[in-house]
Design a protein around this motif. Structure first.
Motif, PDB file in Angstrom:
ATOM      1  N   PRO A   1      14.675 -90.771 100.519  1.00  0.00           N
ATOM      2  CA  PRO A   1      15.406 -90.141 101.608  1.00  0.00           C
ATOM      3  C   PRO A   1      15.314 -88.616 101.486  1.00  0.00           C
ATOM      4  CG  PRO A   1      16.906 -90.983  99.951  1.00  0.00           C
ATOM      5  CD  PRO A   1      15.532 -91.472  99.580  1.00  0.00           C
ATOM      6  N   PRO A   2      15.333 -87.884 102.646  1.00  0.00           N
ATOM      7  CA  PRO A   2      15.584 -88.395 104.002  1.00  0.00           C
ATOM      8  C   PRO A   2      14.304 -88.762 104.762  1.00  0.00           C
ATOM      9  CG  PRO A   2      15.552 -86.024 104.061  1.00  0.00           C
ATOM     10  CD  PRO A   2      15.292 -86.411 102.630  1.00  0.00           C
ATOM     11  N   ARG A   3      13.238 -89.040 104.032  1.00  0.00           N
ATOM     12  CA  ARG A   3      11.968 -89.328 104.702  1.00  0.00           C
ATOM     13  C   ARG A   3      12.038 -90.640 105.487  1.00  0.00           C
ATOM     14  NH1 ARG A   3       7.673 -89.106  99.980  1.00  0.00           N
ATOM     15  NH2 ARG A   3       9.420 -90.106  98.909  1.00  0.00           N
ATOM     16  N   LYS A   4      11.264 -90.682 106.567  1.00  0.00           N
ATOM     17  CA  LYS A   4      11.054 -91.933 107.289  1.00  0.00           C
ATOM     18  C   LYS A   4       9.828 -92.633 106.704  1.00  0.00           C
ATOM     19  CE  LYS A   4      13.411 -92.665 110.429  1.00  0.00           C
ATOM     20  NZ  LYS A   4      14.760 -93.262 110.515  1.00  0.00           N
ATOM     21  N   ASP A   5       9.665 -93.905 107.042  1.00  0.00           N
ATOM     22  CA  ASP A   5       8.616 -94.731 106.447  1.00  0.00           C
ATOM     23  C   ASP A   5       7.591 -95.110 107.513  1.00  0.00           C
ATOM     24  OD1 ASP A   5       7.136 -96.361 104.843  1.00  0.00           O
ATOM     25  OD2 ASP A   5       8.585 -98.000 104.767  1.00  0.00           O
ATOM     26  N   PRO A   6       6.483 -94.370 107.620  1.00  0.00           N
ATOM     27  CA  PRO A   6       5.471 -94.721 108.622  1.00  0.00           C
ATOM     28  C   PRO A   6       4.876 -96.095 108.340  1.00  0.00           C
ATOM     29  CG  PRO A   6       5.133 -92.486 107.791  1.00  0.00           C
ATOM     30  CD  PRO A   6       6.123 -93.151 106.876  1.00  0.00           C
ATOM     31  N   ASN A   7       4.875 -96.949 109.339  1.00  0.00           N
ATOM     32  CA  ASN A   7       4.331 -98.295 109.207  1.00  0.00           C
ATOM     33  C   ASN A   7       3.425 -98.608 110.384  1.00  0.00           C
ATOM     34  OD1 ASN A   7       5.545 -99.459 106.759  1.00  0.00           O
ATOM     35  ND2 ASN A   7       7.487 -99.174 107.839  1.00  0.00           N
ATOM     36  N   VAL A   8       2.645 -99.670 110.213  1.00  0.00           N
ATOM     37  CA  VAL A   8       1.733-100.119 111.265  1.00  0.00           C
ATOM     38  C   VAL A   8       2.384-101.259 112.027  1.00  0.00           C
ATOM     39  CG1 VAL A   8      -0.519-101.132 111.764  1.00  0.00           C
ATOM     40  CG2 VAL A   8      -0.281 -99.422 109.942  1.00  0.00           C
ATOM     41  N   TYR A   9       2.367-101.184 113.354  1.00  0.00           N
ATOM     42  CA  TYR A   9       2.960-102.210 114.210  1.00  0.00           C
ATOM     43  C   TYR A   9       1.904-102.773 115.161  1.00  0.00           C
ATOM     44  CZ  TYR A   9       7.624-101.063 112.582  1.00  0.00           C
ATOM     45  OH  TYR A   9       8.735-100.883 111.807  1.00  0.00           O
ATOM     46  N   PHE A  10       2.202-103.955 115.677  1.00  0.00           N
ATOM     47  CA  PHE A  10       1.293-104.660 116.574  1.00  0.00           C
ATOM     48  C   PHE A  10       2.079-105.251 117.741  1.00  0.00           C
ATOM     49  CE2 PHE A  10      -0.013-108.883 117.963  1.00  0.00           C
ATOM     50  CZ  PHE A  10      -1.285-108.639 118.455  1.00  0.00           C
ATOM     51  N   ALA A  11       1.455-105.287 118.906  1.00  0.00           N
ATOM     52  CA  ALA A  11       2.032-105.985 120.053  1.00  0.00           C
ATOM     53  C   ALA A  11       0.899-106.485 120.939  1.00  0.00           C
ATOM     54  CB  ALA A  11       2.951-105.076 120.856  1.00  0.00           C
TER      55      ALA A  11
END
Length: 234
Positions: free
Chosen positions: A207-217
């Protein structure tokens, strides 16, 4: 400027360059975008570019190219489409893809065409749901019906179902302005398959970092959007 050269002998030789679009700016077309990261108080620069994404209609052979650019006025970043109906000999004037009525940022688009050649999808980051601060972003899409040389866009809509804060500049190894890149989409007869990166989640160990992730739709050809699915599970 954005140029193309065409080969008709599998890359052995190339014809003279043809202009696809002009005025994309300097430095890879960087649009001077900024973002306010969680836990910080000052907007900082994040990277953008005018790298084009192209696709070919498998039925008509028409070529479609999308890119982002800085339009005239206060708005810093919009998404555009140009097309060629004669194998790249000449190109249409750029058409603005994002249909928002804000001066927020839309950037890093990608593009796909369905196998029957009748539907086109363009996918991009957009801050249009945060007109006050121009900071939170979602991944957006705008699909279109294709009839010959006519592309008729439907209203845009979000692909991601949660807004994200920007996240960049936390890694001493990675260029400090990088945030997401190289998004791509593919199309089948039933819809568009889209991946993107967002940072909706907090990073538990930092923290306070955000967690970049890969998403799909999977996005239906007509543009209604389903629920985001997290791809990476680390």
């Amino acid at each position: 400027d954005l140029l193309m050269r065409k080969s008709t002998d599998q890359g052995l030789t190339f014809a003279a360059a043809v202009t696809v679009a002009t005025g994309l700016g300097t430095g890879n077309g960087d649009l001077s975008l900024t973002g306010l990261r969680q836990g910080t108080a000052v907007f900082a620069s994040l990277r953008s570019n005018s790298f084009p994404h192209a696709t070919i209609n498998p039925v008509s052979g028409h070529i479609y190219v999308t890119f982002n650019n800085n339009p005239a006025g206060v708005d810093k970043a919009d998404v555009y489409l140009v097309m060629s109906t004669n194998a790249g000999a000449t190109w249409s004037a750029p058409v603005r893809v994002n249909d928002d009525a804000t001066i927020t940022d839309q950037w890093q688009p990608t593009i796909a065409v369905s196998p029957d050649g009748l539907n086109l999808g363009i996918f991009y980051y957009s801050r249009q749901e945060d007109p006050t601060t121009n900071n939170l972003f979602k991944y957006y899409c705008r699909t279109a019906a294709i009839s010959g040389a006519t592309v008729t866009f439907r209203p845009s809509g979000p692909v991601s179902d949660v807004a994200s804060l920007p996240e960049f500049g936390r890694d001493n190894v990675v260029n400090s302005t990088y945030m997401g890149d190289y998004q791509h989409a593919a199309a089948t007869s039933t819809g568009f398959y889209v991946t993107w990166a967002d940072s909706r989640s907090d990073l538990a160990v930092g923290p306070p970092r955000k967690d970049p992730n890969v998403y799909f739709a999977k996005v239906p050809l007509e543009g209604s959007v389903g629920t985001s699915v997290l791809v990476n599970n680390t």
